[in-house]
Design a protein around this motif. Structure first.
Motif, PDB file in Angstrom:
ATOM      1  N   SER A  59      39.476  38.665  39.181  1.00 52.30           N
ATOM      2  CA  SER A  59      39.943  37.631  38.254  1.00 52.30           C
ATOM      3  C   SER A  59      40.565  36.471  39.041  1.00 52.30           C
ATOM      4  CB  SER A  59      40.965  38.227  37.274  1.00 52.30           C
ATOM      5  OG  SER A  59      41.373  37.263  36.339  1.00 52.30           O
ATOM      6  N   SER A  96      42.306  45.904  38.985  1.00 52.39           N
ATOM      7  CA  SER A  96      42.088  44.467  38.842  1.00 52.39           C
ATOM      8  C   SER A  96      42.460  43.773  40.148  1.00 52.39           C
ATOM      9  CB  SER A  96      42.947  43.883  37.710  1.00 52.39           C
ATOM     10  OG  SER A  96      42.601  44.439  36.467  1.00 52.39           O
ATOM     11  N   VAL A  98      43.403  40.270  41.410  1.00 51.16           N
ATOM     12  CA  VAL A  98      43.871  39.047  40.752  1.00 51.16           C
ATOM     13  C   VAL A  98      44.358  38.042  41.786  1.00 51.16           C
ATOM     14  CG1 VAL A  98      45.452  38.115  39.032  1.00 51.16           C
ATOM     15  CG2 VAL A  98      44.610  40.466  38.798  1.00 51.16           C
ATOM     16  N   ASP A 104      46.622  37.773  34.331  1.00 47.59           N
ATOM     17  CA  ASP A 104      45.361  38.483  34.069  1.00 47.59           C
ATOM     18  C   ASP A 104      45.578  39.545  33.011  1.00 47.59           C
ATOM     19  OD1 ASP A 104      42.602  39.513  34.783  1.00 47.59           O
ATOM     20  OD2 ASP A 104      43.850  41.269  35.197  1.00 47.59           O
TER      21      ASP A 104
END
Length: 217
Positions: A59, A96, A98, A104
């Protein structure tokens, strides 16, 4: 097993009313979408028979740099959920990656998405990217120790259940197949065959893996 969906061709779920198309063995791809321009039938075997699922998303701050197909992918797993919960009791550890100073929501989205599959969730892992480098890499690596230990206990319990009872029958709650199709499939004993096949697979794994684990310990 690494399943890279970033470049795969995945059509959107059409939310049909006969999902899955048939009651059959887990190994059978049962989504109604069977297009030559859709890769999900090829992905299907790679989504089965694991001890632990780790969905990974990236992300960045600049969303124009990426085209996300996470939502399209997770919606297409609907036939796995409605096929008597193929991923039931599987441990899921979301990760994730990020970019710094960026909010996020993927970790929350992954938790809610996979909980619908009746999985067991760990605390999401979040890798912080600064200048192209994951700066808390060691922290994420350390997190895998407890995650792997939890996965080992969970799968051992699942295999032990198969050895003791042999009955992993699941009664779906919250949806029904169309009455006519469900009746027809039941007459053909497809659901019974599917349940028996799933239990037989777990029983074979129980004999091989639990005995091996006992010897190694």
């Amino acid at each position: 097993t690494i399943v890279d969906i970033a470049t795969r061709r995945i059509k959107r779920c059409i939310a049909c009313d006969i999902c899955p198309t048939d009651i059959d063995l887990d190994a059978v791809y049962r989504c109604i979408i069977k297009s030559s321009t859709d890769d999900f039938s090829e992905l299907h075997p790679e989504l089965l028979y694991h001890d632990l699922l780790i969905p990974v998303v990236a992300s960045p701050r600049d969303r124009s740099r990426v085209v996300s197909n996470y939502q399209t992918f997770i919606e297409r797993t609907r036939y796995l959920r409605r096929g008597d919960y193929v991923w039931s009791d599987m441990l899921v550890a979301p990760l994730s990656l990020v970019e710094s100073a960026h909010y996020d929501s993927y970790s929350i989205r992954m938790m809610t998405s996979f909980l619908r599959h009746h999985t067991v969730m760990t605390q999401p892992m979040i890798g912080h990217i600064v200048d192209g480098t994951v700066v808390n890499r060691d922290q994420i690596i350390d997190a895998f120790g407890p995650i792997l230990a939890a996965a080992e206990r969970l799968i051992a319990g699942r295999l032990q259940q198969a050895r003791n009872s042999g009955d992993l029958r699941y009664h779906p709650v919250g949806y029904v197949l169309s009455a006519d199709k469900d009746s027809e499939d039941q007459k053909l004993r497809r659901r019974e065959a599917m349940i028996e096949d799933r239990a037989a697979l777990l029983e074979r794994e129980a004999r091989a893996r639990l005995l091996r684990d006992a010897i190694s310990s």
